[in-house]
Design a protein around this motif. Sequence first.
Motif, PDB file in Angstrom:
ATOM      1  N   ALA A  65      -6.990  15.369  -5.345  1.00  0.00           N
ATOM      2  CA  ALA A  65      -5.705  15.557  -6.025  1.00  0.00           C
ATOM      3  C   ALA A  65      -5.212  14.246  -6.624  1.00  0.00           C
ATOM      4  O   ALA A  65      -5.434  13.163  -6.066  1.00  0.00           O
ATOM      5  N   ASP A  66      -4.553  14.356  -7.782  1.00  0.00           N
ATOM      6  CA  ASP A  66      -3.972  13.173  -8.413  1.00  0.00           C
ATOM      7  C   ASP A  66      -2.850  12.612  -7.551  1.00  0.00           C
ATOM      8  O   ASP A  66      -2.127  13.349  -6.875  1.00  0.00           O
ATOM      9  N   ARG A  67      -2.698  11.288  -7.598  1.00  0.00           N
ATOM     10  CA  ARG A  67      -1.559  10.631  -6.977  1.00  0.00           C
ATOM     11  C   ARG A  67      -0.396  10.651  -7.963  1.00  0.00           C
ATOM     12  O   ARG A  67      -0.568  10.885  -9.161  1.00  0.00           O
ATOM     13  N   SER A  68       0.773  10.360  -7.470  1.00  0.00           N
ATOM     14  CA  SER A  68       1.914  10.200  -8.369  1.00  0.00           C
ATOM     15  C   SER A  68       1.781   8.876  -9.121  1.00  0.00           C
ATOM     16  O   SER A  68       1.081   7.951  -8.682  1.00  0.00           O
ATOM     17  N   ALA A  69       2.466   8.779 -10.254  1.00  0.00           N
ATOM     18  CA  ALA A  69       2.460   7.518 -11.000  1.00  0.00           C
ATOM     19  C   ALA A  69       3.026   6.391 -10.151  1.00  0.00           C
ATOM     20  O   ALA A  69       2.559   5.243 -10.233  1.00  0.00           O
ATOM     21  N   ALA A  70       4.015   6.699  -9.320  1.00  0.00           N
ATOM     22  CA  ALA A  70       4.595   5.666  -8.447  1.00  0.00           C
ATOM     23  C   ALA A  70       3.569   5.148  -7.453  1.00  0.00           C
ATOM     24  O   ALA A  70       3.491   3.935  -7.192  1.00  0.00           O
ATOM     25  N   ASP A  71       2.757   6.043  -6.885  1.00  0.00           N
ATOM     26  CA  ASP A  71       1.724   5.612  -5.941  1.00  0.00           C
ATOM     27  C   ASP A  71       0.664   4.763  -6.636  1.00  0.00           C
ATOM     28  O   ASP A  71       0.182   3.767  -6.085  1.00  0.00           O
ATOM     29  N   PRO A 121      -4.333  -3.857 -16.140  1.00  0.00           N
ATOM     30  CA  PRO A 121      -5.200  -2.738 -15.798  1.00  0.00           C
ATOM     31  C   PRO A 121      -4.693  -1.422 -16.370  1.00  0.00           C
ATOM     32  O   PRO A 121      -3.492  -1.167 -16.419  1.00  0.00           O
ATOM     33  N   LEU A 122      -5.632  -0.581 -16.785  1.00  0.00           N
ATOM     34  CA  LEU A 122      -5.373   0.813 -17.101  1.00  0.00           C
ATOM     35  C   LEU A 122      -6.028   1.618 -15.990  1.00  0.00           C
ATOM     36  O   LEU A 122      -7.236   1.522 -15.769  1.00  0.00           O
ATOM     37  N   LEU A 123      -5.231   2.386 -15.264  1.00  0.00           N
ATOM     38  CA  LEU A 123      -5.720   3.067 -14.071  1.00  0.00           C
ATOM     39  C   LEU A 123      -5.659   4.582 -14.241  1.00  0.00           C
ATOM     40  O   LEU A 123      -4.780   5.112 -14.946  1.00  0.00           O
ATOM     41  N   ASP A 124      -6.619   5.266 -13.601  1.00  0.00           N
ATOM     42  CA  ASP A 124      -6.537   6.726 -13.560  1.00  0.00           C
ATOM     43  C   ASP A 124      -5.557   7.140 -12.476  1.00  0.00           C
ATOM     44  O   ASP A 124      -4.958   6.301 -11.792  1.00  0.00           O
ATOM     45  N   MET A 125      -5.394   8.432 -12.294  1.00  0.00           N
ATOM     46  CA  MET A 125      -4.381   8.909 -11.365  1.00  0.00           C
ATOM     47  C   MET A 125      -4.864   8.908  -9.917  1.00  0.00           C
ATOM     48  O   MET A 125      -4.174   9.414  -9.029  1.00  0.00           O
ATOM     49  N   GLN A 126      -6.013   8.300  -9.668  1.00  0.00           N
ATOM     50  CA  GLN A 126      -6.469   7.997  -8.316  1.00  0.00           C
ATOM     51  C   GLN A 126      -6.245   6.523  -7.974  1.00  0.00           C
ATOM     52  O   GLN A 126      -6.514   6.096  -6.852  1.00  0.00           O
ATOM     53  N   PRO A 140       6.982  -6.317 -12.962  1.00  0.00           N
ATOM     54  CA  PRO A 140       6.001  -5.612 -13.785  1.00  0.00           C
ATOM     55  C   PRO A 140       6.526  -4.255 -14.242  1.00  0.00           C
ATOM     56  O   PRO A 140       7.424  -3.670 -13.621  1.00  0.00           O
ATOM     57  N   LYS A 141       5.933  -3.743 -15.334  1.00  0.00           N
ATOM     58  CA  LYS A 141       6.357  -2.475 -15.922  1.00  0.00           C
ATOM     59  C   LYS A 141       5.198  -1.475 -15.872  1.00  0.00           C
ATOM     60  O   LYS A 141       4.032  -1.837 -16.053  1.00  0.00           O
ATOM     61  N   LEU A 142       5.556  -0.213 -15.650  1.00  0.00           N
ATOM     62  CA  LEU A 142       4.589   0.876 -15.598  1.00  0.00           C
ATOM     63  C   LEU A 142       4.880   1.848 -16.726  1.00  0.00           C
ATOM     64  O   LEU A 142       6.024   2.260 -16.923  1.00  0.00           O
ATOM     65  N   THR A 143       3.829   2.204 -17.481  1.00  0.00           N
ATOM     66  CA  THR A 143       3.959   3.260 -18.479  1.00  0.00           C
ATOM     67  C   THR A 143       2.836   4.259 -18.258  1.00  0.00           C
ATOM     68  O   THR A 143       1.705   3.886 -17.951  1.00  0.00           O
ATOM     69  N   PRO A 157       0.826  -1.196   0.000  1.00  0.00           N
ATOM     70  CA  PRO A 157       0.000   0.000   0.000  1.00  0.00           C
ATOM     71  C   PRO A 157       0.862   1.249   0.000  1.00  0.00           C
ATOM     72  O   PRO A 157       1.972   1.256   0.523  1.00  0.00           O
ATOM     73  N   ALA A 158       0.326   2.314  -0.621  1.00  0.00           N
ATOM     74  CA  ALA A 158       1.053   3.569  -0.604  1.00  0.00           C
ATOM     75  C   ALA A 158       1.284   3.993   0.836  1.00  0.00           C
ATOM     76  O   ALA A 158       0.400   3.868   1.672  1.00  0.00           O
ATOM     77  N   PRO A 159       2.481   4.451   1.161  1.00  0.00           N
ATOM     78  CA  PRO A 159       2.787   4.773   2.549  1.00  0.00           C
ATOM     79  C   PRO A 159       1.919   5.894   3.073  1.00  0.00           C
ATOM     80  O   PRO A 159       1.614   6.840   2.357  1.00  0.00           O
ATOM     81  N   ALA A 160       1.518   5.758   4.329  1.00  0.00           N
ATOM     82  CA  ALA A 160       0.753   6.821   4.955  1.00  0.00           C
ATOM     83  C   ALA A 160       1.637   8.035   5.142  1.00  0.00           C
ATOM     84  O   ALA A 160       2.846   7.936   5.283  1.00  0.00           O
ATOM     85  N   GLN A 161       0.991   9.206   5.124  1.00  0.00           N
ATOM     86  CA  GLN A 161       1.746  10.414   5.349  1.00  0.00           C
ATOM     87  C   GLN A 161       2.298  10.425   6.773  1.00  0.00           C
ATOM     88  O   GLN A 161       1.672   9.930   7.688  1.00  0.00           O
ATOM     89  N   SER A 162       3.464  11.006   6.930  1.00  0.00           N
ATOM     90  CA  SER A 162       4.021  11.139   8.258  1.00  0.00           C
ATOM     91  C   SER A 162       3.209  12.151   9.042  1.00  0.00           C
ATOM     92  O   SER A 162       2.593  13.043   8.465  1.00  0.00           O
ATOM     93  N   PRO A 163       3.178  12.041  10.368  1.00  0.00           N
ATOM     94  CA  PRO A 163       2.410  12.996  11.157  1.00  0.00           C
ATOM     95  C   PRO A 163       2.801  14.433  10.881  1.00  0.00           C
ATOM     96  O   PRO A 163       1.960  15.321  10.912  1.00  0.00           O
TER      97      PRO A 163
END
Length: 352
Positions: free
Chosen positions: A330-336, A275-280, A241-244, A22-28
């Motif tokens: 807000a959009d997530r990063s491609a890495a997330d 899968p083709l995913l949106d930026m969410q 796996p590869k991400l584009t 899972p995408a890391p939670a934000q630090s406090p």
Amino acid sequence: MPQRLRVALLLAWLLPVLGPTPAPAQSPAAAPAQDWPVRIVNRTGQPATALHAVRSGRTDWGGNLLNRGPLPNNAAFAMRPNAAAGCRFDVRLVLADGREALARNQDICATPRVELYTAVAAAPPGIITTPTPVPGVAQARPNAQARRVSTGTGFVVAPDRVLTNQHVVDGCDRILARTPDGRWLAAVPPAQVDRALDLSILHIPGNPGPALSFRAGPAVRRGEGVVAYGFPLSGLLSADPKLTRGEINALGGLRNDQNTYQISAEVQPGNSGGPLLDMQGHVVGVVVAKLDSRRVQNVDNVNFAVKGEAAQAFLRRAGHAFQAAQSSGADRSAADVGDIANRSTVLLRCER
């Protein structure tokens, strides 16, 4: 249209183009103060008798937040969590018939509205299911003596159910899935297929990963950013796996096919069914094909994906529940987005 161009387009369409932390939670320190309510919306079609919202990573669901009675369909429940303690939440509605609707790893700081749609059979009380091996389901072994082997990509859409392209699994004597944690699991025939859409649902016992959520809204627009995730050119490139990243170029596909998008996220043989995913991080399509630039001159990077709405309709016809969620904030990063896809995307091996 000249005959040579017509043949080239057809061959390109038939070309196979062909989890996660899972995408890391934000630090406090980085998390903003949550001074507005987070709204949990029931879109399941019936009242919910229980609502649970816990920070991602917990092994239980905690207490029922509906202490004033059931949550009606289309109603919202407001809560004010302490964002300084973390923004990622798992949310669960329990319905009157015992089913549950889940939304995992929701970033309530970026999107303070979580809508739950499709319900599935409930897990054992108090337990948050994780993609761990299922006792009694033996791992499979690839057959090194198989006469012909091809590979593609699939992703989990429901418990033990993997969606892919029909052409990825057509004519296979045996289909194996390599899970994100490195296990090999065998698909149990028969597959459910829609040849017109080039989609197939595989039954793969053994918990290949958590289900990805489809995008419930708003409507996809031209120019939106997307991420394609999968296993192109397996055996030539690295095994991971590869991400584009790319964009939605057109809302119709080859010969104005309204069941597909044209996308600029470049795909290769092996990407099919991914899968083709949106930026969410929500599924908006299933990668299906690319135009072969070797056969069509002066054309490059033209790719296609079956629309998420068409895939959802196929799943409904096949009798499978799935998860859907609104894409907002807000959009997530491609890495997330890649982290979200990774835990649910599998390499498919077709042995003949």
